[in-house]
Design a protein around this motif. Structure first.
Motif, PDB file in Angstrom:
ATOM      1  N   THR A  28      51.310  54.687  89.111  1.00  0.00           N
ATOM      2  CA  THR A  28      50.706  56.022  89.569  1.00  0.00           C
ATOM      3  C   THR A  28      49.329  55.683  89.867  1.00  0.00           C
ATOM      4  O   THR A  28      48.497  55.067  89.178  1.00  0.00           O
ATOM      5  CB  THR A  28      50.747  56.721  88.373  1.00  0.00           C
ATOM      6  N   ASN A  29      48.941  56.225  91.179  1.00  0.00           N
ATOM      7  CA  ASN A  29      47.464  55.866  91.748  1.00  0.00           C
ATOM      8  C   ASN A  29      47.476  56.755  93.139  1.00  0.00           C
ATOM      9  O   ASN A  29      48.190  56.470  93.941  1.00  0.00           O
ATOM     10  CB  ASN A  29      47.504  54.448  92.320  1.00  0.00           C
ATOM     11  N   SER A  30      46.400  57.555  92.921  1.00  0.00           N
ATOM     12  CA  SER A  30      46.181  58.253  94.221  1.00  0.00           C
ATOM     13  C   SER A  30      47.151  59.201  94.634  1.00  0.00           C
ATOM     14  O   SER A  30      48.008  59.344  93.975  1.00  0.00           O
ATOM     15  CB  SER A  30      45.396  57.386  95.187  1.00  0.00           C
ATOM     16  N   THR A  31      46.628  59.489  96.006  1.00  0.00           N
ATOM     17  CA  THR A  31      47.889  60.489  96.637  1.00  0.00           C
ATOM     18  C   THR A  31      48.650  59.369  97.418  1.00  0.00           C
ATOM     19  O   THR A  31      48.545  58.293  97.520  1.00  0.00           O
ATOM     20  CB  THR A  31      47.033  61.350  97.769  1.00  0.00           C
ATOM     21  N   LYS A  76      40.226  57.878  96.931  1.00  0.00           N
ATOM     22  CA  LYS A  76      40.756  59.172  96.175  1.00  0.00           C
ATOM     23  C   LYS A  76      41.769  58.497  94.965  1.00  0.00           C
ATOM     24  O   LYS A  76      42.545  59.197  94.618  1.00  0.00           O
ATOM     25  CB  LYS A  76      41.468  59.786  97.057  1.00  0.00           C
ATOM     26  N   SER A  77      41.340  57.305  94.366  1.00  0.00           N
ATOM     27  CA  SER A  77      42.075  56.777  93.322  1.00  0.00           C
ATOM     28  C   SER A  77      41.695  57.303  92.192  1.00  0.00           C
ATOM     29  O   SER A  77      40.618  57.203  91.441  1.00  0.00           O
ATOM     30  CB  SER A  77      41.964  55.065  93.284  1.00  0.00           C
ATOM     31  N   TRP A  78      42.666  58.357  91.740  1.00  0.00           N
ATOM     32  CA  TRP A  78      41.945  59.190  90.462  1.00  0.00           C
ATOM     33  C   TRP A  78      42.286  57.989  89.076  1.00  0.00           C
ATOM     34  O   TRP A  78      41.562  58.250  88.092  1.00  0.00           O
ATOM     35  CB  TRP A  78      42.901  60.338  90.067  1.00  0.00           C
ATOM     36  N   THR A 104      38.242  62.562  88.790  1.00  0.00           N
ATOM     37  CA  THR A 104      39.669  62.344  88.346  1.00  0.00           C
ATOM     38  C   THR A 104      40.370  63.613  88.471  1.00  0.00           C
ATOM     39  O   THR A 104      41.545  63.661  89.031  1.00  0.00           O
ATOM     40  CB  THR A 104      39.795  61.758  87.074  1.00  0.00           C
ATOM     41  N   PHE A 107      41.277  64.977  91.873  1.00  0.00           N
ATOM     42  CA  PHE A 107      42.297  64.399  92.529  1.00  0.00           C
ATOM     43  C   PHE A 107      43.613  64.631  91.809  1.00  0.00           C
ATOM     44  O   PHE A 107      44.667  64.654  92.339  1.00  0.00           O
ATOM     45  CB  PHE A 107      42.069  63.057  92.601  1.00  0.00           C
ATOM     46  N   ASN A 108      43.743  64.636  90.457  1.00  0.00           N
ATOM     47  CA  ASN A 108      44.714  64.719  89.673  1.00  0.00           C
ATOM     48  C   ASN A 108      44.652  65.199  88.215  1.00  0.00           C
ATOM     49  O   ASN A 108      44.097  64.507  87.306  1.00  0.00           O
ATOM     50  CB  ASN A 108      45.548  63.299  89.517  1.00  0.00           C
ATOM     51  N   THR A 110      45.165  65.873  85.026  1.00  0.00           N
ATOM     52  CA  THR A 110      46.035  65.507  84.039  1.00  0.00           C
ATOM     53  C   THR A 110      45.435  65.955  82.800  1.00  0.00           C
ATOM     54  O   THR A 110      44.249  65.837  82.425  1.00  0.00           O
ATOM     55  CB  THR A 110      46.372  63.797  83.986  1.00  0.00           C
TER      56      THR A 110
END
Length: 253
Positions: A28-31, A76-78, A104, A107-108, A110
């Motif tokens: 799981t990483n970025s878009t 863009k790496s959340w 974070t 971009f995502n 969570t």
């Protein structure tokens, strides 16, 4: 363990606890990257893994450099923002942690990121902002136990003992193996005036703790002058009394 006395304005308050992120970097990483960005994303992941290596070794400076480098490859790496935020929290750099957690969440958003930001706000003395993040976290995932654990600390600081007890009991149901939650339930009971119930809860916590953990408690309580017994990994009355004394004085161990 225990409740830290962190001053906010003129009020003595127990501190929240940093929350360690649990993520799968390689999964799981970025878009979704454009094909031309695949190499950059691969490099970003490699730098995050190096950052984790340095973090495990206790080299915070090197870890931060690697997480920052990861973001240079993938802005863009959340995940990289989340990891660097956790590193900042470990160092008490809560303003920087909040800034990274803002990215974070951009971009995502969570549940974990909201709880981590709530913890950072709580450490900074902004309980209202922390509670907003915890409300959002519950809405995202009502079964995420750490949300209730962290929110209970704020309720306790504010003297809302019924709300604190309700939240810590939810956390216990969702995190039955979490000794910190089990122990904190004793603190909640103690501050709510249920002294004997608190002691019984700490006895239950001791009963499920192994000798290594119990020795660690004894050593830390000895270091702050609350435990006078033998450091033998056995949970006896002296240790329970030390828990009680520490709760009374709102110390952290």
């Amino acid at each position: 363990m225990g409740w830290a006395g962190a001053a906010v304005a003129t009020q003595e308050m127990p501190a929240a606890k940093p929350l360690q992120p649990s993520i799968e970097i390689a999964v799981t990483n970025s878009t979704e990257p454009e094909p031309s960005h695949a190499d950059n994303q691969k490099a970003s992941v490699e730098h995050m893994l190096l950052g984790n290596y340095h973090l495990d070794k206790g080299d915070y400076q090197a870890a931060q450099a690697e997480y920052t480098r990861a973001l240079e490859y993938d802005p863009k790496s959340w995940v990289a923002y989340l990891l660097r935020a956790y590193l900042f929290q470990l160092q008490g750099k809560n303003a920087l942690a909040i800034k990274d957690l803002d990215k974070t969440i951009e971009f995502n958003p969570t549940v974990e990121a909201h709880v981590m930001r709530g913890v950072a706000y709580a450490f900074s003395g902004n309980d209202d902002a922390a509670l907003e993040d915890y409300v959002t976290a519950v809405r995202i995932d009502p079964a995420y136990g750490s949300t209730y654990k962290q929110r209970a600390y704020i309720h306790l600081r504010r003297g809302r003992f019924a709300e604190a007890e309700a939240d810590i009991q939810r956390a216990m149901r969702l995190l039955p193996e979490d000794l910190e939650v089990q122990h904190s339930f004793g603190d909640v009971l103690y501050y709510g005036g249920k002294i004997e119930a608190a002691k019984r809860q700490w006895e239950k916590t001791c009963a499920i703790a192994d000798a290594e953990i119990t020795i660690d408690w004894q050593q830390r309580l000895t270091a702050i002058g609350r435990y006078k017994g033998q450091v033998d990994g056995k949970c006896g009355r002296e240790l329970i009394d030390a828990f009680s004394a520490c709760a009374r004085d709102r110390c952290q161990f």
